[in-house]
Write an enzyme that holds these catalytic residues in place. Structure first.
Site, PDB file in Angstrom:
ATOM      1  N   ASN A 114       0.804  -1.223   0.000  1.00  0.00           N
ATOM      2  CA  ASN A 114       0.000   0.000   0.000  1.00  0.00           C
ATOM      3  C   ASN A 114       0.841   1.279   0.000  1.00  0.00           C
ATOM      4  OD1 ASN A 114       0.621  -0.978   2.644  1.00  0.00           O
ATOM      5  ND2 ASN A 114      -0.790   0.515   3.511  1.00  0.00           N
ATOM      6  N   GLY A 187       2.400  -5.995   6.870  1.00  0.00           N
ATOM      7  CA  GLY A 187       1.352  -6.579   6.041  1.00  0.00           C
ATOM      8  C   GLY A 187       0.147  -6.988   6.862  1.00  0.00           C
ATOM      9  N   SER A 188      -0.571  -7.991   6.371  1.00  0.00           N
ATOM     10  CA  SER A 188      -1.821  -8.410   6.987  1.00  0.00           C
ATOM     11  C   SER A 188      -1.589  -9.348   8.165  1.00  0.00           C
ATOM     12  CB  SER A 188      -2.697  -9.122   5.948  1.00  0.00           C
ATOM     13  OG  SER A 188      -2.096 -10.361   5.571  1.00  0.00           O
ATOM     14  N   GLU A 209       4.455  -5.447  11.742  1.00  0.00           N
ATOM     15  CA  GLU A 209       3.633  -4.248  11.609  1.00  0.00           C
ATOM     16  C   GLU A 209       2.375  -4.653  10.855  1.00  0.00           C
ATOM     17  OE1 GLU A 209       4.197  -1.567  13.128  1.00  0.00           O
ATOM     18  OE2 GLU A 209       6.267  -1.876  13.741  1.00  0.00           O
ATOM     19  N   CYS A 243      -2.783   1.547   6.648  1.00  0.00           N
ATOM     20  CA  CYS A 243      -2.977   0.715   7.843  1.00  0.00           C
ATOM     21  C   CYS A 243      -3.406   1.526   9.058  1.00  0.00           C
ATOM     22  CB  CYS A 243      -1.705  -0.067   8.155  1.00  0.00           C
ATOM     23  SG  CYS A 243      -0.245   0.954   8.433  1.00  0.00           S
ATOM     24  N   GLU A 333     -10.817  -5.381   9.014  1.00  0.00           N
ATOM     25  CA  GLU A 333     -10.285  -4.092   8.575  1.00  0.00           C
ATOM     26  C   GLU A 333     -10.724  -3.837   7.137  1.00  0.00           C
ATOM     27  OE1 GLU A 333      -5.991  -1.735   8.291  1.00  0.00           O
ATOM     28  OE2 GLU A 333      -6.036  -3.906   8.629  1.00  0.00           O
TER      29      GLU A 333
END
Length: 456
Positions: A114, A187-188, A209, A243, A333
Site C-alpha cells: 500500500n 502486512g496483513s 507491523e 494501515c 479491517e
C-alpha cells in the site's frame, strides 16, 4: 545466484565486522539517499503505473518520510551507537557498568504494497543504520515499484550487503527457510502469522507491523468542521489503503447529522465522486481487493458515494450511516475508501464495545474535554494515535510506530528503529585491585546480614 547464496554471502560479510564501522554506515546511507534522489523520476513513474499515485502524494507519503529517516540516522547514529554507562550499585563495588549497542546481523525486510516505498525502505534505513546487512523482499502486487527498487538497489549495492529479492509466495517461502538474525514484516494479520511461525523454527526475533480496525471517536464538543476535514483527508488518503487510516467513526448522536453533512461537504470539495480518477485520488491496488471492497458497500446504508468501476479499479469516497457493530463491514479491517459511521448515546457502553474488539493499530479521539480524552486514552489499548488529528502521528520520528496485540509486535521510526535492529550487550567491568570475601565460602550469619544490608 540463489537466495541461499545471497544469504550466506551476507553472513560472511557481516562477520567481517565492516558494518560495525559507524563511518561505513553513514556513507552507505548517504549513498542510498543520493541514489533515491537521482532516480526519483523512475520512482514516480513506477508507482503511478501501479495504482495511479501522484507525484505529490508519492513524495509526501513515501519519499519524504524515507529521507527524514535517513537524515535522522546520519545525524544521530554516532550518539545512538555509543556505549551507555549505568549505575552499578554498592554490591559490585568497585566496578562500572555499561551497555553496548551492536547490530543483530543478517536481516530480512518484507515490505507492504500500500505504501511500497515507505514501508519497504524505512525499515531498511533502520536496519542499515544499526549496522546490519539487509535482504529486502518488496510486495509483488505493485510490480513496477518492486522492479524499480530492485534496479536501483541491486545495481548500486553489493549483494552481500544490501539486495532486493523480487517475487511472490515461492520466493518468500525460500527466504523464510534461511536463518536470519531479524525479520521485519509489514502486512496483513494472516500473513503475519505465517511469518511468525516460520521465524519460530529458527528462534528469529520478529517485528510485525500489521493492522486492525482503528476507531475514531467524535465527541459532542468537537469542532465539527475541522474534525471532518482531518478525518476525510486521513481516511481517503491513498484511497483508504492505509494501515493507520480511521477504519470507522463513532460519533455522538447529538451531532451526527451535522457531522455527516460536514463529511459530505469536505468530500465534495476535494474528491471527484464520479466514475473517474484524479491527481488526489488513487486506484484500488487490484481487482481482488476491488471485489472484496465492493461487496462491503450496503446500498441501503450509503450516505454518500458508492460509485464503482471494476475496469478502472475505482471506488469513490463512500460514507455509510446507521452502521452497527454487527454489520459485515465491521468484521474485518476495511483497507479501502469506505467509511462507516456509528452513532452512540452512551460513551461507557461504546468504550466497552471497542474494548471487546481486537486491539487496533491506531486510535483517534476528537474533543475539547481533556478529562474525557485522557479517560478514553487510558481505557482503550492501541498501538499509537492522535488527539484531534489522524494518521499524522506516524510522521513524528520521536514517537515509536507499532502495534499491540494482533495489530503488531515491536516498533520503529527514528531511535526506535535503531533499537529494533540492535542488541544491547550488558557489561559489568571490574578491576583487580580489590576483592571482598563476602560472597565466598565459608558462609556465616554475619556475611548474610551484610549481604542483606547491601542489597535491600
Amino acid at each position: 545466484m540463489t537466495i541461499t547464496d545471497i544469504h550466506k554471502s551476507q553472513q560472511v560479510f557481516f562477520n567481517s565486522n565492516k558494518t560495525k564501522d559507524i563511518n561505513f554506515r553513514i556513507e552507505q546511507l548517504k549513498t542510498f539517499k543520493q541514489l533515491l534522489k537521482e532516480n526519483e523520476h523512475l520512482l514516480y513513474e513506477a508507482i503511478y503505473d501501479d495504482f495511479g499515485k501522484s507525484k505529490f502524494e508519492t513524495y509526501t507519503t513515501e519519499l519524504a518520510l524515507i529521507y527524514h529517516e535517513i537524515n535522522g540516522f546520519i545525524k544521530n547514529i554516532k550518539k545512538w551507537s555509543k556505549r551507555k554507562h549505568v549505575a552499578t550499585g554498592i554490591a559490585n563495588f568497585p566496578a562500572k557498568s555499561y551497555i553496548i549497542p551492536e547490530p543483530l546481523g543478517v536481516t530480512l525486510v518484507i515490505g507492504a504494497w500500500n505504501y511500497p516505498y515507505q514501508l519497504s525502505l524505512a525499515p531498511v534505513v533502520a536496519a542499515l543504520g544499526a549496522g546490519n546487512t539487509v535482504i529486502l523482499k518488496p510486495s509483488e502486487l505493485p510490480a513496477k515499484t518492486s522492479q524499480v527498487m530492485a534496479k536501483i538497489i541491486n545495481n548500486n549495492f553489493p549483494h552481500d550487503y544490501f539486495h532486493v529479492v523480487e517475487g511472490g509466495v515461492k520466493e518468500t517461502t525460500a527466504l523464510l527457510e534461511c536463518r536470519f538474525d531479524k525479520i521485519f514484516f509489514t502486512g496483513s494479520i494472516p500473513v503475519g502469522k505465517i511469518i511468525y511461525q516460520a521465524a519460530a523454527k529458527h528462534l528469529t526475533p520478529v517485528t510485525l507491523e500489521l493492522g486492525g480496525k482503528s476507531p475514531a471517536f467524535v465527541l459532542a464538543d468537537a469542532n465539527i468542521k475541522i474534525t471532518a476535514k482531518r478525518l476525510v483527508w486521513a481516511k481517503f488518503l491513498n484511497a483508504g489503503q492505509t494501515c493507520v487510516a480511521p477504519d470507522y467513526i463513532l460519533v455522538d448522536k447529538s451531532i451526527e447529522q451535522k457531522f455527516l453533512k460536514a463529511l459530505k461537504t469536505e468530500i465534495e470539495q476535494h474528491y471527484n465522486n464520479e466514475d473517474g480518477l484524479s491527481e488526489n485520488y488513487l486506484q484500488i491496488i487490484n481487482t481482488k481487493n476491488f471485489d472484496r471492497l465492493s461487496v462491503l458497500i450496503d446500498e441501503n446504508k450509503v450516505y454518500l458515494g458508492g460509485v464503482t468501476n471494476r475496469e478502472k479499479r475505482f471506488i469513490s469516497p463512500t460514507i455509510l450511516k446507521d452502521v452497527t457493530f454487527q454489520d459485515d463491514i465491521m468484521k474485518d479491517e476495511i483497507f479501502g475508501p469506505i467509511l462507516p459511521v456509528l452513532s452512540f448515546t452512551n460513551l461507557d457502553e461504546t468504550i466497552k464495545n471497542v474494548k471487546e474488539q481486537p486491539k487496533p493499530l491506531s486510535f483517534y479521539v476528537y474533543s475539547k474535554n481533556r478529562k474525557t480524552i485522557n479517560r478514553i486514552l487510558k481505557d482503550i489499548s492501541f498501538g499509537g494515535g492522535a488527539v484531534n488529528d489522524s494518521v499524522m502521528h506516524l510522521s513524528n520520528s520521536n514517537l515509536p510506530f507499532g502495534g499491540v496485540g494482533s495489530s503488531g509486535i515491536g516498533s520503529y521510526h527514528g531511535k526506535y528503529g535503531f533499537d529494533t535492529f540492535s542488541h544491547y550487550k550488558s557489561i559489568l567491568d571490574k578491576p583487580f585491585w580489590l576483592e571482598l570475601n563476602i560472597k565466598y565460602a565459608p558462609y556465616s550469619r554475619r556475611k548474610l546480614k551484610l549481604i542483606k544490608w547491601l542489597i535491600e
